[in-house]
Every structure is written in structure tokens, then in C-alpha cells.
Design an enzyme around this catalytic site. Structure first.
Site, PDB file in Angstrom:
ATOM      1  N   LYS A  22       0.836  -1.209   0.000  1.00 14.60           N
ATOM      2  CA  LYS A  22       0.000   0.000   0.000  1.00 14.60           C
ATOM      3  C   LYS A  22       0.868   1.255   0.000  1.00 14.60           C
ATOM      4  O   LYS A  22       0.665   2.160  -0.788  1.00 14.60           O
ATOM      5  CB  LYS A  22      -0.903   0.004   1.236  1.00 14.60           C
ATOM      6  CG  LYS A  22      -1.555   1.341   1.509  1.00 14.60           C
ATOM      7  CD  LYS A  22      -2.443   1.297   2.730  1.00 14.60           C
ATOM      8  CE  LYS A  22      -1.811   1.791   4.006  1.00 14.60           C
ATOM      9  NZ  LYS A  22      -1.512   3.228   4.046  1.00 14.60           N
ATOM     10  N   ASN A  23       1.830   1.286   0.912  1.00 13.70           N
ATOM     11  CA  ASN A  23       2.611   2.517   1.069  1.00 13.70           C
ATOM     12  C   ASN A  23       3.581   2.753  -0.087  1.00 13.70           C
ATOM     13  O   ASN A  23       4.119   3.847  -0.229  1.00 13.70           O
ATOM     14  CB  ASN A  23       3.369   2.507   2.402  1.00 13.70           C
ATOM     15  CG  ASN A  23       2.433   2.720   3.578  1.00 13.70           C
ATOM     16  OD1 ASN A  23       1.243   2.990   3.390  1.00 13.70           O
ATOM     17  ND2 ASN A  23       2.951   2.588   4.780  1.00 13.70           N
ATOM     18  N   CYS A 116      -5.708  13.243  12.543  1.00 10.34           N
ATOM     19  CA  CYS A 116      -6.208  11.888  12.380  1.00 10.34           C
ATOM     20  C   CYS A 116      -6.023  11.169  13.696  1.00 10.34           C
ATOM     21  O   CYS A 116      -5.430  11.709  14.629  1.00 10.34           O
ATOM     22  CB  CYS A 116      -5.495  11.177  11.231  1.00 10.34           C
ATOM     23  SG  CYS A 116      -3.797  10.811  11.593  1.00 10.34           S
ATOM     24  N   ARG A 121      -0.009  14.840  13.098  1.00 14.32           N
ATOM     25  CA  ARG A 121       0.549  14.600  11.768  1.00 14.32           C
ATOM     26  C   ARG A 121       0.530  15.826  10.861  1.00 14.32           C
ATOM     27  O   ARG A 121      -0.173  15.866   9.845  1.00 14.32           O
ATOM     28  CB  ARG A 121      -0.191  13.459  11.087  1.00 14.32           C
ATOM     29  CG  ARG A 121       0.093  12.130  11.716  1.00 14.32           C
ATOM     30  CD  ARG A 121      -0.633  11.038  10.993  1.00 14.32           C
ATOM     31  NE  ARG A 121       0.249  10.152  10.291  1.00 14.32           N
ATOM     32  CZ  ARG A 121      -0.160   9.125   9.538  1.00 14.32           C
ATOM     33  NH1 ARG A 121      -1.414   8.876   9.365  1.00 14.32           N
ATOM     34  NH2 ARG A 121       0.696   8.361   8.942  1.00 14.32           N
ATOM     35  N   ASP A 304       4.339   0.894  12.175  1.00 13.79           N
ATOM     36  CA  ASP A 304       3.163   0.206  11.621  1.00 13.79           C
ATOM     37  C   ASP A 304       3.038  -1.250  12.090  1.00 13.79           C
ATOM     38  O   ASP A 304       2.062  -1.921  11.769  1.00 13.79           O
ATOM     39  CB  ASP A 304       3.183   0.252  10.087  1.00 13.79           C
ATOM     40  CG  ASP A 304       2.806   1.623   9.546  1.00 13.79           C
ATOM     41  OD1 ASP A 304       2.345   2.470  10.329  1.00 13.79           O
ATOM     42  OD2 ASP A 304       2.982   1.850   8.330  1.00 13.79           O
ATOM     43  N   ARG A 396      -8.688  -0.392   4.335  1.00 18.99           N
ATOM     44  CA  ARG A 396      -7.795   0.641   3.786  1.00 18.99           C
ATOM     45  C   ARG A 396      -6.444   0.026   3.438  1.00 18.99           C
ATOM     46  O   ARG A 396      -5.793   0.482   2.501  1.00 18.99           O
ATOM     47  CB  ARG A 396      -7.553   1.747   4.818  1.00 18.99           C
ATOM     48  CG  ARG A 396      -8.740   2.631   5.069  1.00 18.99           C
ATOM     49  CD  ARG A 396      -8.336   3.805   5.914  1.00 18.99           C
ATOM     50  NE  ARG A 396      -7.136   4.399   5.335  1.00 18.99           N
ATOM     51  CZ  ARG A 396      -6.291   5.201   5.978  1.00 18.99           C
ATOM     52  NH1 ARG A 396      -6.514   5.521   7.225  1.00 18.99           N
ATOM     53  NH2 ARG A 396      -5.237   5.678   5.375  1.00 18.99           N
TER      54      ARG A 396
HETATM   55  C1  UD1 Z   1       4.128   6.896   6.276  1.00 17.47           C
HETATM   56  C2  UD1 Z   1       3.256   5.672   6.108  1.00 17.47           C
HETATM   57  C3  UD1 Z   1       2.680   5.238   7.453  1.00 17.47           C
HETATM   58  C4  UD1 Z   1       3.806   5.050   8.465  1.00 17.47           C
HETATM   59  C5  UD1 Z   1       4.706   6.271   8.525  1.00 17.47           C
HETATM   60  C6  UD1 Z   1       5.923   6.081   9.410  1.00 17.47           C
HETATM   61  C7  UD1 Z   1       2.383   5.988   3.870  1.00 17.47           C
HETATM   62  C8  UD1 Z   1       1.220   6.266   3.003  1.00 17.47           C
HETATM   63  N1  UD1 Z   1       2.171   6.010   5.188  1.00 17.47           N
HETATM   64  O1  UD1 Z   1       3.287   7.942   6.748  1.00 17.47           O
HETATM   65  O2  UD1 Z   1       1.984   4.003   7.264  1.00 17.47           O
HETATM   66  O3  UD1 Z   1       3.244   4.836   9.748  1.00 17.47           O
HETATM   67  O4  UD1 Z   1       5.175   6.597   7.208  1.00 17.47           O
HETATM   68  O5  UD1 Z   1       6.655   4.989   8.997  1.00 17.47           O
HETATM   69  O6  UD1 Z   1       3.472   5.705   3.396  1.00 17.47           O
HETATM   70  N2  UD1 Z   1       5.694  14.639  10.659  1.00 17.47           N
HETATM   71  C9  UD1 Z   1       5.729  15.981  10.954  1.00 17.47           C
HETATM   72  N3  UD1 Z   1       5.687  16.868   9.913  1.00 17.47           N
HETATM   73  C10 UD1 Z   1       5.647  16.455   8.601  1.00 17.47           C
HETATM   74  C11 UD1 Z   1       5.617  15.073   8.325  1.00 17.47           C
HETATM   75  C12 UD1 Z   1       5.632  14.184   9.380  1.00 17.47           C
HETATM   76  O7  UD1 Z   1       5.776  16.381  12.109  1.00 17.47           O
HETATM   77  O8  UD1 Z   1       5.620  17.304   7.711  1.00 17.47           O
HETATM   78  C13 UD1 Z   1       5.708  13.667  11.785  1.00 17.47           C
HETATM   79  C14 UD1 Z   1       4.408  12.868  11.830  1.00 17.47           C
HETATM   80  O9  UD1 Z   1       3.413  13.558  12.568  1.00 17.47           O
HETATM   81  C15 UD1 Z   1       4.860  11.606  12.507  1.00 17.47           C
HETATM   82  C16 UD1 Z   1       6.293  11.413  11.986  1.00 17.47           C
HETATM   83  O10 UD1 Z   1       6.704  12.694  11.535  1.00 17.47           O
HETATM   84  O11 UD1 Z   1       4.889  11.780  13.894  1.00 17.47           O
HETATM   85  C17 UD1 Z   1       6.426  10.395  10.857  1.00 17.47           C
HETATM   86  O12 UD1 Z   1       5.661  10.810   9.756  1.00 17.47           O
HETATM   87  P1  UD1 Z   1       5.990  10.410   8.263  1.00 17.47           P
HETATM   88  O13 UD1 Z   1       7.279   9.625   8.199  1.00 17.47           O
HETATM   89  O14 UD1 Z   1       5.862  11.612   7.406  1.00 17.47           O
HETATM   90  O15 UD1 Z   1       4.808   9.423   7.948  1.00 17.47           O
HETATM   91  P2  UD1 Z   1       3.798   9.449   6.722  1.00 17.47           P
HETATM   92  O16 UD1 Z   1       4.544   9.692   5.456  1.00 17.47           O
HETATM   93  O17 UD1 Z   1       2.628  10.296   7.048  1.00 17.47           O
END
Ligand code: UD1
Length: 417
Positions: A22-23, A116, A121, A304, A396
Site C-alpha cells: 500500500k505505502n 487523524c 501529523r 506500523d 484501507r
Molecule cells: C508513512 C506511512 C505510514 C507510516 C509512517 C511512518 C504511507 C502512506 N504512510 O506515513 O503508514 O506509519 O510513514 O513509517 O506511506 N511529521 C511531521 N511533519 C511532517 C511530516 C511528518 O511532524 O511534515 C511527523 C508525523 O506527525 C509523525 C512522523 O513525523 O509523527 C512520521 O511521519 P511520516 O514519516 O511523514 O509518515 P507518513 O509519510 O505520514
């Protein structure tokens, strides 16, 4: 809304075919917007999130066919650069269209995703990264308005290796006709899969999988063919199911090299793990030993998989400790597991899980995707009947989870509530 009804206590045995990731597929779908062409993507899991991304790309003007796990995406008539609130709010990964739209139109208007269940996030790392590459950013009525400008600044250091921010910036850089360097980039296997897709479309990408990624982009990226990597989290979830139920599962079309930290922890907990070329086999014959784990960006233990391990430790022998460092507020499953008889205490980012001999079946409610998986796992070993509500969270991210579980001996059915 569908419900899973599970009767526990059966060891799972047999083979499970692991679906595409998925990711990995979500950013690759977004990346097709970089071309004005037709792309074919294989090994695509049939999931709600994939349908949501399909809806979003269609809204932007793409024509999409999805059949037999193959997506054909024609982006020649994409005309719109706005990703609307009603779609972005249902799936946070929708923000991944920002980089490709900015590359294609030199501007984009994308709704902020909002909160969420598993924490605030924000997308500040994405936006700071675009700004560092010269983009102008304004927030207006819940939307991000972003415009590209020519900039001499060609390197970005991320304050944290955010997966989504790394992907968004890689996609933008893939259309810039010079070298861009991303430092402190995420290293997840899904990043490498996206890099391979971008390379097959005509960009030059070096270093994906390490913390420094160098991209020399092109304004003339072409459609290409790509097969998505296996879903390491689905594989990890079934691996835990084998260990928890004292079963024996062969996970086919899975990649052990993407799951090292998870498989190591399973072995530490006493499971037997055989790593073969295209298959992982996991079995256990006694309650798992206590372990300590801390979630970290890849190659660390994946956030995850945290909920599923909590379910396993809840019926393990002894007391284990989990520290969640990636997301705040990602222990929502603990309260539901407790309703099934688990002994879990929370202190901020730390959960102490005292294993009990038996969980008791109960009606429980899923709060997010991986939390729901943990509740299903708990249901598989609980005495009596469990009902997991809000199965749409599972849909999902898990392709036909109940069908796959049934095929290896679980007593689980889906019913409409
Ligand atoms: C992706 C995965 C999700 C997984 C996560 C961490 C997808 C679609 N989803 O989510 O399943 O749990 O990686 O491995 O690939 N953060 C900020 N600011 C930002 C971006 C992130 O503060 O601009 C924080 C988030 O709130 C979170 C952490 O960084 O606490 C990790 O987020 P991130 O690595 O960006 O995860 P996703 O890409 O949202």
C-alpha cells in the site's frame, strides 16, 4: 459498516500470498502525474486507499483502469492542480500529489489533511522542503497554495526523515532539470520503490535507501511499467499471527530483507523464522518470551507493526515494554485490548505489557488501520467470540484479510452491521 466476527483459539497453518505494498503504490500513483503519458503498475493491492487515490487522480483529469491487480493510468488529460478537501481529508497520503502537481503546473492547491486518530501529523516538513527548493507557500482557507520558482538552492536537509516529505520532494525534484540533493531522507523500502519508478520514467536517482538521495530530473518524464514491492507490513502482520496462534505460516511473495527488524524481534520472542528467496516461514510452539521494542524510522522497528506486537505480547509469557517514538498517541488499541482481558499500562510513549494466559472475546472497535489489525490478531487467540467493528479501517490497508486468514484455518467472517 462491516464487522469481523472471530472465534479464537485455532493455530494458523498453511500459505498466505502477500499482496503489493500500500505505502509503495500510493506515491507511485501520485508520481504518474509527472508524466503526460500512460503508466502501467502491477502487483497493486485492491484496497480502499488505492481507490481513494484513484478518485483523486480521476478528479485531476487522469483516466484509470484497475483490474486484476494492474493499474493503467493515463495522465495526458490532467488539467487541474487542485486537490480538494473532501478527498484529502479521507486519506492523508493524498498530500503526495503536491510535489507532482507543483512540478507539472508550477503551482498546486492542496487541502491540508487535518488531524487523524494517531496524532496531529502536520505536513510542515513537506512545506519547509518545498520552500527550501524555492517554492512560495501560502495557507488560505484550509488549503496550501504553492508556487514553484527558479531557485539556486538545490539541497534540502529534512529535520526528521519523514517518509511522505521525502517522497513529495523526490517527485518534485524528478522534474527539475538539475541535481537536487535530499539529506536526512527516509530510507524505507517504499522510497526505493518510488526511486525505481522515477528512474524508469527517465529521472536519474542515486542513493535511495540511504539518508542522502541525489536526483537529476527531467522535464520529459515518460510513462513506464512497474511492479510494486510486497507489503512488508501485511507480511509482518501474518508473521505475528503465526507466532501468536502457535501456528506455522509460509508467507509467499514476501521480502525478508525488508522486514529484518521485525523478524529479529520475532526470533527474540522465541518464534522460528526461515528466510528464503521469495518466502518467509514463521512458526512457534510456545508462548512468546518477553521483549522490549522501540519504534524508529527504517531500518528500525516500524511503527506500523507496533500494535500487532502489542497484541502478541498481551498473550506472551512475562512482561514486555514498547516505546513509540514515531507517532504521538498511537496506543489507542491498548484500551480495546484491555477490554479483551490484556494487562497493559501506559505512561506517555511507553506501554508495559504483562502477558496473560488467555484473552476473552469481546466486541471491540477499530480506531485506525494497524490498531484494527491488532484487534483481529487478539480475536484469533481469544476464548470465545470477538467482534471487530469499523472494519473499513482494515480495508484501507489489508487486501481480503479475512479471506486470507480463513484459508489458513481461522474462524473469521465478515458481516454487515
Ligand atoms: C508513512 C506511512 C505510514 C507510516 C509512517 C511512518 C504511507 C502512506 N504512510 O506515513 O503508514 O506509519 O510513514 O513509517 O506511506 N511529521 C511531521 N511533519 C511532517 C511530516 C511528518 O511532524 O511534515 C511527523 C508525523 O506527525 C509523525 C512522523 O513525523 O509523527 C512520521 O511521519 P511520516 O514519516 O511523514 O509518515 P507518513 O509519510 O505520514
Amino acid at each position: 459498516m462491516d464487522v469481523f466476527v472471530i472465534k479464537g483459539s485455532k493455530p494458523l497453518r498453511g500459505k498466505v500470498r502477500i499482496s503489493g505494498s500500500k505505502n509503495a503504490v500510493l506515491p507511485i500513483m501520485a508520481a504518474t502525474l509527472l508524466t503526460s503519458d500512460i503508466s502501467e503498475i502491477d502487483n497493486v493491492p485492491n484496497l480502499r486507499d488505492v481507490h481513494t487515490m484513484t478518485k483523486l487522480l480521476t478528479r485531476l483529469g487522469a483516466s484509470i483502469d484497475f483490474s486484476k491487480n494492474r493499474l493503467t493510468i493515463d495522465t495526458r488529460r490532467v488539467r487541474t492542480f487542485e486537490a480538494p478537501y473532501e478527498l484529502v481529508r479521507t486519506m492523508r497520503a493524498s498530500v503526495l500529489v503536491m510535489g507532482p502537481l507543483l512540478a507539472r503546473f508550477r503551482k498546486a492547491r492542496v487541502s491540508l489533511p487535518g488531524g487523524c486518530a494517531i496524532g496531529a501529523r502536520p505536513i510542515d516538513i513537506h512545506l519547509k522542503g518545498f520552500a527550501a527548493l524555492g517554492a512560495d507557500i501560502k495557507l488560505d482557507g484550509g488549503y496550501v497554495d504553492i508556487r514553484g520558482r527558479h531557485s539556486p538552492k538545490r539541497s534540502v536537509r529534512l529535520p526528521f526523515p519523514s517518509v511522505g516529505a521525502t517522497e513529495n520532494l523526490m517527485m518534485y525534484a524528478a522534474a527539475l532539470p538539475h541535481k537536487t540533493v535530499l539529506r536526512n531522507a527516509a530510507r524505507e523500502p517504499e522510497i526505493t520503490d518510488l526511486a525505481n519508478f522515477l528512474a524508469s520514467a527517465g529521472a536519474s536517482v542515486r542513493g535511495a535507501g540511504s539518508d542522502t538521495i541525489e536526483i537529476v530530473g527531467s522535464r520529459k518524464l515518460k510513462g513506464s511499467r512497474h511492479s510494486v514491492i510486497p507489503d512488508r507490513i501485511e507480511a509482518g502482520t501474518f508473521a505475528v499471527a503465526a507466532a501468536m496462534t502457535l501456528g506455522d505460516l509460509a508467507l509467499t511473495h514476501a521480502r525478508a530483507d525488508h522486514l529484518e527488524s521485525v523478524l529479529d524481534k520475532l526470533e527474540e520472542a522465541g518464534a522460528r523464522v526461515d528466510r528464503n528467496a521469495d518466502e518467509i516461514r514463521v512458526s512457534a510452539n510456545r508462548r512468546t518470551r518477553p521483549i522490549t521494542l522501540t519504534t524508529m524510522p527504517y531500518p528500525g522497528f516500524p511503527t506500523d507493526m507496533q500494535a500487532q506486537f502489542m497484541a502478541m505480547m498481551a498473550v506472551g509469557d512475562g512482561t514486555g515494554v514498547i516505546t513509540e517514538t514515531v507517532f504521538e498517541n498511537r496506543f489507542l488499541h491498548a484500551a480495546e485490548l484491555t477490554r479483551m482481558g490484556a494487562d497493559i499500562s501506559l505512561e506517555g510513549r511507553v506501554a508495559v505489557v504483562k502477558g496473560v494466559r488467555r484473552l476473552k472475546g469481546a466486541p471491540v472497535t477499530a480506531s485506525d488501520l494497524r490498531a484494527s489489525a491488532a484487534l483481529v490478531l487478539a480475536g484469533l487467540v481469544a476464548e470465545g467470540k470477538s467482534e471487530v467493528r469499523r472494519v473499513y479501517h482494515i480495508d484501507r490497508g489489508y487486501e481480503s484479510m479475512e479471506v486470507k486468514l480463513r484459508s489458513v484455518g481461522a474462524d473469521i467472517i465478515r458481516k454487515a452491521e
